[in-house]
Design a protein around this motif. Structure first.
Motif, PDB file in Angstrom:
ATOM      1  N   VAL B 101       1.059  -0.916   0.434  1.00 11.27           N
ATOM      2  CA  VAL B 101      -0.271  -0.329  -0.117  1.00 11.27           C
ATOM      3  C   VAL B 101       0.855   1.570  -0.166  1.00 11.27           C
ATOM      4  O   VAL B 101       0.377   1.686  -0.730  1.00 11.27           O
ATOM      5  CB  VAL B 101      -1.173   0.043   1.027  1.00 11.27           C
ATOM      6  CG1 VAL B 101      -2.207  -0.826   1.001  1.00 11.27           C
ATOM      7  CG2 VAL B 101      -0.366  -0.251   2.548  1.00 11.27           C
ATOM      8  N   ILE B 104       0.768   3.700  -2.902  1.00 11.77           N
ATOM      9  CA  ILE B 104       0.417   5.009  -2.607  1.00 11.77           C
ATOM     10  C   ILE B 104       0.212   5.485  -1.869  1.00 11.77           C
ATOM     11  O   ILE B 104       0.753   6.841  -1.766  1.00 11.77           O
ATOM     12  CB  ILE B 104      -1.775   4.413  -2.766  1.00 11.77           C
ATOM     13  CG1 ILE B 104      -1.718   3.557  -4.010  1.00 11.77           C
ATOM     14  CG2 ILE B 104      -2.384   5.217  -2.492  1.00 11.77           C
ATOM     15  CD1 ILE B 104      -2.539   3.926  -4.843  1.00 11.77           C
ATOM     16  N   TYR B 105       0.199   5.364  -0.345  1.00 12.50           N
ATOM     17  CA  TYR B 105       0.227   6.322   0.214  1.00 12.50           C
ATOM     18  C   TYR B 105       2.005   6.927   0.821  1.00 12.50           C
ATOM     19  O   TYR B 105       1.911   8.053   2.141  1.00 12.50           O
ATOM     20  CB  TYR B 105       0.041   5.207   1.951  1.00 12.50           C
ATOM     21  CG  TYR B 105      -1.131   5.116   1.743  1.00 12.50           C
ATOM     22  CD1 TYR B 105      -1.814   6.699   2.586  1.00 12.50           C
ATOM     23  CD2 TYR B 105      -2.181   3.705   1.443  1.00 12.50           C
ATOM     24  CE1 TYR B 105      -3.750   6.015   1.723  1.00 12.50           C
ATOM     25  CE2 TYR B 105      -3.520   3.625   1.246  1.00 12.50           C
ATOM     26  CZ  TYR B 105      -4.216   4.462   1.811  1.00 12.50           C
ATOM     27  OH  TYR B 105      -5.410   4.326   1.104  1.00 12.50           O
ATOM     28  N   TRP B 133      -6.199   2.566  -7.578  1.00 14.70           N
ATOM     29  CA  TRP B 133      -5.720   1.214  -7.215  1.00 14.70           C
ATOM     30  C   TRP B 133      -6.229  -0.429  -8.666  1.00 14.70           C
ATOM     31  O   TRP B 133      -7.101  -0.518  -8.161  1.00 14.70           O
ATOM     32  CB  TRP B 133      -5.530   0.734  -5.801  1.00 14.70           C
ATOM     33  CG  TRP B 133      -5.024  -0.739  -5.398  1.00 14.70           C
ATOM     34  CD1 TRP B 133      -5.118  -1.854  -5.245  1.00 14.70           C
ATOM     35  CD2 TRP B 133      -3.882  -0.982  -5.328  1.00 14.70           C
ATOM     36  NE1 TRP B 133      -4.360  -2.195  -5.462  1.00 14.70           N
ATOM     37  CE2 TRP B 133      -2.883  -2.161  -4.407  1.00 14.70           C
ATOM     38  CE3 TRP B 133      -2.366  -0.027  -4.833  1.00 14.70           C
ATOM     39  CZ2 TRP B 133      -2.183  -2.510  -4.318  1.00 14.70           C
ATOM     40  CZ3 TRP B 133      -1.339  -0.658  -4.324  1.00 14.70           C
ATOM     41  CH2 TRP B 133      -1.013  -1.768  -4.390  1.00 14.70           C
TER      42      TRP B 133
END
Lengths: 292, 573
Positions: B101, B104-105, B133
């Motif tokens: 993740v 993205i983060y 995503w």
């Protein structure tokens, strides 16, 4: 002793054989859907027909509506939004198809104008083109007409995919609804015209109510075509639908399949509901008749 | 009849003309501008309303990057503010497994940190980030290809380095060479050097390494014990090239014949890239000639690879149908339940086995993930052994890269005027997202190998690891919220130790060629391996099949150089 055979009465044995044959032919389909639905309520896929694989849970459905792709981790997805997007496309396609088809079908059935027969043949020819074969040209037109404003472009992409997808459904729908208009006796229309109704009013108030089963049928087919579409939606729509959501997450080694089975079941629900609710109507359509 | 034919012909011609005109106009739309970053300031003659109350001069439309992050980001923030911009929107597109993740983060966290710097310096501009995503990185690439020309692709594209070549060629991603050079000393010199090779097209940089991995050969300790095999120095023997694939075969055969395991070897399936091409490198072959910019079909190495696969399958040590096995129901359960001695896997397996319910507990009959202690107790790992003595062991990496859309920032106001500023801001966000702690968090929770040394150092910092376990690190709330369950499941001493222990493998790493025709060649490999394993082709026939498939495709035959011949008298084992 002579036995009287009535064409309407089939031998009991033949009937049983026929039912069995139909059941066997449908079995793979029923089994696949059944296992998909069962898997969506299990921690493990039950597609290997092993009953011990079924370990009941509703977690997959909870995870699905939380927008999760796995039990641990994963970027959250807005599945409700994807469902709404799918419904927008499906309803849009159904709306456009019905609007165009009932007008064109009426004209083809009732109006005599030059080239009518040719147009009918060309429409049938159009239906022969698979959507994939047209996609490059449709993409180029899309690219050339896309608004530069980002938000406007998003809205436009919905409108475009609806119209493009509807265009693929319209030819067959015109033929289908024309058959319904053809079966309405001319006398009914003449009577209305003699009573002073305009052609438009006759179409709207006399003809349309008489071809309701046909309208319902083309609406259902168009809705399902829009709901199930993957290629056009994936190419033209900037937002996601359930089809693209499932497709983009299924083909990976780490896919959590029971959750995707839940997504697949959710995706199937309208199709199943539609067929259950409209079974009689579709049968009427397939036999080509309307109630007099 | 003739009249009808003429009529149809005329209609047909009209339709063709209409399509041709439509296609002409469609293709005449102004082409996507390929953006090469400017290194000089570009004063704009355009007069725009300036919100700045203190100056009457035109606000700057760009800034000069210096390599000093704080200085640069403040300059960008001030320039944006001077141009009346209070919010900058970016979208990040990423793909991968559920634990990755931070692809993205990482961008969210970078934006959060930049927003803080701006706020601390009184700059009233805020970055907001949206996400998109997809699990399948190939599909994300396809989507990027179709949406980028329409201006609808993400500003940041986090995907495999293998796409850099084609995207750069199309002008879909930014050439960031001058900026990478500016930040080389302060940031990028700390990155593992081999990774940059995949970020370049020619001598230009188009990406920044985001993560990478190694592909160890896992060995089941319990099965090894069953055949009386002491594993204590195997990793060293492999490193020295003294434990080769012939030894792997012998041990696998022993394990199966003694009934210690059902299979001798399990490997990955589907695409033969990037996993199985390790055999080519392990047999001293090559896949790419950088001087000619051509792919290479190294016949001797490919033959030996296929022969090994064929021999393992024919002798019942490797499932003949492995290329169609199910990941969750067959491949992983076979490995975690100890039904094989060897497994060619990836570093990410280590945590995947802990977070996915592949293991059926013999005591309860329930499916569950392995405990970290079980993974450590059951699995030994080495490099991918050399094919034969005298050759070197290998591993393979497929780094993911941060790429920046050549239209980055387009969804923001005054894009045409401030394009350069938006592009530079996007680059600086990626620089921030490469902070050692962000990279280390990603590595730990997704079992990828860090791309920079400072991130690797953090893996040895117990205090930092403890803070991560307790989520006491200074991270954006959204980031904390989205990693907390992964941290709880994956961050522990055993996993961190594993990552630190496999980092050395990057010194032996190879990459699949960054060539636009490579995927086509890899597909031929995959299909051929499947047929060889199933016994539908002998290794000799398989090599001929690959050659004829290459020659049947004019573009591919232009792109591939076929070298060498099937070695006569070569024996395995």
């Amino acid at each position: 002793m002579m036995q009287l055979w009535d064409v309407e009465v089939k031998s009991r044995k033949i009937e049983i054989v026929l039912i069995l044959a139909v059941f066997l032919a449908s079995l793979p389909l029923i089994l696949n859907y059944g296992l998909l639905i069962l898997s969506s309520f299990s921690t493990e896929m039950v597609t290997n027909l092993d009953p011990t694989s079924f370990r009941p849970t509703i977690d997959n459905w909870i995870l699905l509506f939380e927008g999760r792709l796995s039990v641990t981790g994963g970027v959250r997805e807005d599945v409700v939004r994807y469902t709404i997007n799918t419904a927008i496309v499906a309803l849009g396609v159904a709306g456009v198809v019905v609007l165009v088809s009932v007008m064109a079908g009426y004209a083809m059935s009732r109006m005599n104008f030059k080239g009518r027969s040719l147009i009918m043949q060309m429409i049938l020819l159009l239906h022969a083109f698979p959507g994939v074969a047209l996609i490059i040209a449709v993409y180029l037109i899309f690219r050339a007409t896309l608004p530069s404003d980002i938000e406007l472009a998003r809205i436009y992409s919905f409108a475009y995919v609806i119209v493009a997808r509807a265009a693929l459904e319209i030819p067959m729908s015109i033929w289908l609804i024309k058959g319904f208009f053809d079966r309405v006796p001319w006398e009914v229309e003449w009577a209305a015209i003699i009573d002073g109704a305009s052609r438009l009013r006759v179409w709207r108030e006399v003809m349309l109510p008489m071809v309701k089963p046909g309208i319902a049928a083309i609406a259902i087919f168009a809705f399902l075509a829009g709901w199930e579409d993957l290629i056009y939606v994936r190419t033209f729509l900037f937002d996601r639908t359930l089809a693209t959501y499932i497709e983009s997450n299924i083909n990976v080694e780490f896919a959590y399949m029971p959750l995707l089975a839940a997504a697949g079941t959710l995706y199937l629900l309208p199709t199943i509901l539609f067929f259950i609710l409209t079974q009689r109507l579709l049968l009427e359509t397939s036999t080509g008749g309307i109630k007099g | 009849m003739a009249g009808n034919t003429t009529k149809y012909a005329i209609i047909g011609i009209i339709i063709i003309i209409i399509i041709a005109i439509g296609a002409y106009y469609a293709t005449q739309k102004p082409a996507q501008t390929t953006t090469t970053p400017t290194t000089t300031s570009s004063p704009s003659p355009t007069t725009t309303s300036s919100p700045s109350p203190t100056t009457t001069t035109a606000p700057p439309k760009t800034v000069e990057l210096t390599g000093d992050f704080n200085k640069d980001i403040i300059a960008v923030g001030k320039a944006l503010e001077a141009n009346g911009i209070s919010e900058v929107k970016f979208t990040v597109w990423a793909a991968g497994d559920p634990n990755s993740v931070m692809r993205i983060y990482g961008i969210y966290e970078a934006a959060h940190r930049i927003n803080k710097i701006w706020a601390d310096n009184g700059i009233n501009v805020k970055i907001t980030v949206n996400k998109y995503w997809i699990s399948d990185f190939n599909q994300l690439y396809q989507e990027y290809l179709s949406k980028q020309p329409l201006g609808q692709a993400g500003d940041f594209f986090v995907d495999s380095y293998v796409f850099i070549g084609s995207l750069a060629k199309e002008g879909y991603i930014l050439d960031i060479t001058p900026w990478v050079n500016k930040y080389w000393d302060s940031v990028f010199s700390d990155f593992y050097k081999p990774l940059w090779q995949g970020m370049k097209v020619g001598d230009k940089y188009y990406g920044i390494p985001q993560d990478t991995e190694a592909r160890p050969l896992y060995i089941r300790k319990d099965v090894a014990k069953c055949i009386g095999w002491d594993l204590s120095n195997v990793a060293d023997l492999v490193k020295e090239g003294k434990f080769t694939w012939k030894d792997v075969y012998e041990k696998a055969k022993e394990a199966v014949s003694k009934g210690c395991s059902e299979w001798g070897l399990i490997h990955r399936k589907g695409s033969a890239h990037p996993d199985l091409i390790q055999f080519i490198y392990a047999f001293g072959g090559k896949l790419y000639d950088p001087e000619k910019d051509k792919l290479v079909l190294d016949v001797p190495a490919v033959y030996k690879w296929l022969y090994v696969e064929w021999k393992f399958a024919q002798d019942g040590l490797l499932p003949k149908d492995i290329m169609s096995w199910d990941w969750a129901k067959q491949i992983h359960p076979t490995i975690v339940e100890g039904k094989t001695l060897f497994d060619i896997g990836g570093t990410w397996y280590w945590t995947e086995w802990q977070t996915k319910d592949y293991y059926t507990d013999p005591n309860t009959g329930e499916k569950r993930g392995l405990k970290p202690e079980e993974v450590k107790e059951w699995f030994y790992y080495t490099l991918f052994p050399a094919g034969e003595e005298g050759l070197k062991p290998v591993t393979l990496s497929q780094p993911f890269a941060w790429m920046i859309n050549s239209r980055a920032g387009e969804q923001n106001p005054k894009y045409d005027e401030l394009k350069d500023l938006y592009h530079k801001l996007a680059f600086l966000i990626v620089v921030k997202a490469s902070d050692p702690d962000i990279n280390a968090i990603h590595s730990v929770i997704s079992a990828h190998v860090p791309v920079r040394k400072k991130a690797t150092e953090l893996l040895y910092d117990k205090d930092w690891i403890n803070k991560l376990v307790n989520l006491q690190l200074d991270l954006a709330p959204e980031v904390k919220d989205n990693i907390k369950d992964i941290v709880a499941t994956t961050v522990n001493e055993i996993n961190v130790e594993f990552l630190a222990n496999v980092s050395y493998m990057l010194d032996y790493t190879h990459m699949a060629p960054n060539h636009p025709k490579y995927p086509a060649l890899a597909d031929i490999f995959a299909e051929t391996v499947d047929q060889v394993l199933r016994g539908q082709m002998t290794p000799e026939e398989a090599v001929q099949h690959i050659i004829s498939r290459i020659q049947a495709d004019p573009e591919l035959s232009q792109a591939v150089e076929i070298v060498g011949e099937i070695p006569g008298g070569w024996q395995f084992p």
